[in-house]
Scaffold this motif. Structure first.
Motif, PDB file in Angstrom:
ATOM      1  N   ARG A  39      22.769  39.227  54.517  1.00 62.34           N
ATOM      2  CA  ARG A  39      23.820  40.593  56.080  1.00 62.34           C
ATOM      3  C   ARG A  39      24.876  40.017  56.568  1.00 62.34           C
ATOM      4  O   ARG A  39      25.611  41.193  56.520  1.00 62.34           O
ATOM      5  CB  ARG A  39      22.882  40.432  56.393  1.00 62.34           C
ATOM      6  N   SER A  40      24.909  39.074  56.294  1.00 65.81           N
ATOM      7  CA  SER A  40      26.270  38.553  57.195  1.00 65.81           C
ATOM      8  C   SER A  40      27.466  39.106  56.080  1.00 65.81           C
ATOM      9  O   SER A  40      28.231  38.623  56.398  1.00 65.81           O
ATOM     10  CB  SER A  40      26.082  36.506  56.946  1.00 65.81           C
ATOM     11  N   ALA A  41      26.788  38.281  53.995  1.00 69.60           N
ATOM     12  CA  ALA A  41      27.914  38.885  53.739  1.00 69.60           C
ATOM     13  C   ALA A  41      27.948  40.659  54.013  1.00 69.60           C
ATOM     14  O   ALA A  41      29.467  41.096  53.241  1.00 69.60           O
ATOM     15  CB  ALA A  41      27.788  38.871  51.673  1.00 69.60           C
ATOM     16  N   ASN A  42      27.405  41.430  54.189  1.00 68.93           N
ATOM     17  CA  ASN A  42      27.594  43.403  54.279  1.00 68.93           C
ATOM     18  C   ASN A  42      28.886  43.168  55.350  1.00 68.93           C
ATOM     19  O   ASN A  42      29.358  43.706  55.495  1.00 68.93           O
ATOM     20  CB  ASN A  42      26.148  43.481  54.788  1.00 68.93           C
ATOM     21  N   ALA A  43      28.039  42.258  56.174  1.00 65.74           N
ATOM     22  CA  ALA A  43      28.930  42.320  57.246  1.00 65.74           C
ATOM     23  C   ALA A  43      30.517  42.200  57.151  1.00 65.74           C
ATOM     24  O   ALA A  43      31.210  42.239  57.818  1.00 65.74           O
ATOM     25  CB  ALA A  43      27.871  41.497  58.879  1.00 65.74           C
TER      26      ALA A  43
ATOM     27  N   ALA B 200      42.229  39.695  66.184  1.00 66.13           N
ATOM     28  CA  ALA B 200      43.548  38.503  66.045  1.00 66.13           C
ATOM     29  C   ALA B 200      42.635  37.570  65.993  1.00 66.13           C
ATOM     30  O   ALA B 200      43.037  35.888  65.871  1.00 66.13           O
ATOM     31  CB  ALA B 200      44.624  38.345  67.546  1.00 66.13           C
ATOM     32  N   LYS B 201      41.538  37.205  65.774  1.00 65.39           N
ATOM     33  CA  LYS B 201      40.694  35.899  65.872  1.00 65.39           C
ATOM     34  C   LYS B 201      39.900  35.894  64.815  1.00 65.39           C
ATOM     35  O   LYS B 201      39.795  36.818  64.408  1.00 65.39           O
ATOM     36  CB  LYS B 201      39.345  36.066  67.413  1.00 65.39           C
ATOM     37  N   PRO B 202      39.880  34.297  64.494  1.00 60.10           N
ATOM     38  CA  PRO B 202      39.326  34.585  63.079  1.00 60.10           C
ATOM     39  C   PRO B 202      37.519  34.452  63.601  1.00 60.10           C
ATOM     40  O   PRO B 202      37.127  33.975  64.375  1.00 60.10           O
ATOM     41  CB  PRO B 202      39.765  33.005  62.403  1.00 60.10           C
ATOM     42  N   TYR B 203      36.411  34.996  62.869  1.00 60.67           N
ATOM     43  CA  TYR B 203      35.330  35.049  62.577  1.00 60.67           C
ATOM     44  C   TYR B 203      34.542  34.135  61.988  1.00 60.67           C
ATOM     45  O   TYR B 203      34.795  34.653  60.807  1.00 60.67           O
ATOM     46  CB  TYR B 203      34.494  36.503  63.718  1.00 60.67           C
ATOM     47  N   ILE B 204      32.819  33.894  62.336  1.00 65.02           N
ATOM     48  CA  ILE B 204      32.755  32.968  60.958  1.00 65.02           C
ATOM     49  C   ILE B 204      30.709  34.161  61.639  1.00 65.02           C
ATOM     50  O   ILE B 204      30.601  34.489  61.955  1.00 65.02           O
ATOM     51  CB  ILE B 204      32.086  32.022  61.571  1.00 65.02           C
ATOM     52  N   ILE B 205      30.386  34.943  60.360  1.00 61.91           N
ATOM     53  CA  ILE B 205      29.684  35.604  60.260  1.00 61.91           C
ATOM     54  C   ILE B 205      28.076  35.043  59.909  1.00 61.91           C
ATOM     55  O   ILE B 205      28.129  34.384  59.043  1.00 61.91           O
ATOM     56  CB  ILE B 205      29.229  37.072  59.537  1.00 61.91           C
ATOM     57  N   VAL B 206      26.741  34.523  59.951  1.00 63.69           N
ATOM     58  CA  VAL B 206      25.636  34.153  59.880  1.00 63.69           C
ATOM     59  C   VAL B 206      24.432  34.774  60.265  1.00 63.69           C
ATOM     60  O   VAL B 206      24.642  35.555  60.964  1.00 63.69           O
ATOM     61  CB  VAL B 206      25.588  33.336  61.724  1.00 63.69           C
ATOM     62  N   CYS B 207      23.544  35.009  59.386  1.00 61.47           N
ATOM     63  CA  CYS B 207      22.622  35.911  59.295  1.00 61.47           C
ATOM     64  C   CYS B 207      21.329  34.772  58.583  1.00 61.47           C
ATOM     65  O   CYS B 207      21.492  33.603  59.097  1.00 61.47           O
ATOM     66  CB  CYS B 207      22.142  37.389  58.253  1.00 61.47           C
ATOM     67  N   LYS B 208      20.616  34.897  58.542  1.00 63.31           N
ATOM     68  CA  LYS B 208      19.201  34.281  57.823  1.00 63.31           C
ATOM     69  C   LYS B 208      19.639  33.219  56.956  1.00 63.31           C
ATOM     70  O   LYS B 208      19.543  32.810  57.000  1.00 63.31           O
ATOM     71  CB  LYS B 208      18.047  34.876  57.506  1.00 63.31           C
ATOM     72  N   VAL B 209      19.428  34.246  55.695  1.00 63.23           N
ATOM     73  CA  VAL B 209      20.057  33.435  53.959  1.00 63.23           C
ATOM     74  C   VAL B 209      22.291  33.565  53.812  1.00 63.23           C
ATOM     75  O   VAL B 209      22.198  33.595  52.652  1.00 63.23           O
ATOM     76  CB  VAL B 209      18.710  33.748  53.501  1.00 63.23           C
TER      77      VAL B 209
ATOM     78  N   GLY C  13      23.086  30.650  56.025  1.00 66.00           N
ATOM     79  CA  GLY C  13      22.815  31.520  56.503  1.00 66.00           C
ATOM     80  C   GLY C  13      21.960  30.030  57.409  1.00 66.00           C
ATOM     81  O   GLY C  13      22.103  28.862  57.088  1.00 66.00           O
ATOM     82  N   MET C  14      21.501  30.774  58.938  1.00 66.44           N
ATOM     83  CA  MET C  14      20.378  30.061  59.498  1.00 66.44           C
ATOM     84  C   MET C  14      18.937  28.788  58.465  1.00 66.44           C
ATOM     85  O   MET C  14      19.517  27.464  59.282  1.00 66.44           O
ATOM     86  CB  MET C  14      19.844  30.311  60.369  1.00 66.44           C
ATOM     87  N   MET C  15      19.039  28.976  57.526  1.00 65.94           N
ATOM     88  CA  MET C  15      17.771  28.736  56.438  1.00 65.94           C
ATOM     89  C   MET C  15      18.558  27.221  56.543  1.00 65.94           C
ATOM     90  O   MET C  15      17.542  26.379  55.573  1.00 65.94           O
ATOM     91  CB  MET C  15      17.165  29.670  55.926  1.00 65.94           C
ATOM     92  N   ALA C  16      19.773  27.514  56.236  1.00 63.38           N
ATOM     93  CA  ALA C  16      20.714  25.948  55.532  1.00 63.38           C
ATOM     94  C   ALA C  16      21.056  25.652  56.632  1.00 63.38           C
ATOM     95  O   ALA C  16      21.956  23.744  56.788  1.00 63.38           O
ATOM     96  CB  ALA C  16      21.621  26.272  54.697  1.00 63.38           C
TER      97      ALA C  16
END
Length: 100
Positions: free
Chosen positions: A68-72, A56-65, A89-92
């Motif tokens: 991996r977050s796109a795969n998740a 029921a909750k929206p999530y924002i997925i983050v990785c380094k670039v 990701g975290m690089m930006a």
């Protein structure tokens, strides 16, 4: 797959929006700092930790670039979750960091 850039995320954080951020990086990467309030669930552990998430909750997925977050995001979308990938990701990300 929905995406957002770090400018959009920073605007939401500045507005004190109630966000559900999941950081899928590995432990050593997370030790270098996370987005404040983010939950750490390493990519490889997502299937076994699905019960911790709420469809029921929206999530924002983050990785380094953003890869991996796109795969998740693809996996979580297939499980019925509302997810958004943080592009770059975290690089930006140049906002505040939290250390755990």
């Amino acid at each position: 797959m929905k995406t957002m850039d770090t400018t959009e995320l920073l605007a939401l954080l500045d507005a004190n929006e109630d966000l559900n951020i999941i950081d899928v990086r590995e432990d050593d990467e997370v030790a270098q700092g996370m987005i404040p309030g983010a939950q750490h669930i390493a990519l490889g552990t997502i299937p076994e930790r699905l019960a911790e998430l709420d469809t029921a909750k929206p999530y924002i997925i983050v990785c380094k670039v953003g890869g991996r977050s796109a795969n998740a995001c693809m996996y979580l979308e297939a499980q019925g979750f509302d997810v958004t990938n943080l592009e770059g990701g975290m690089m930006a990300y140049d906002g505040e960091l939290e250390f755990k």
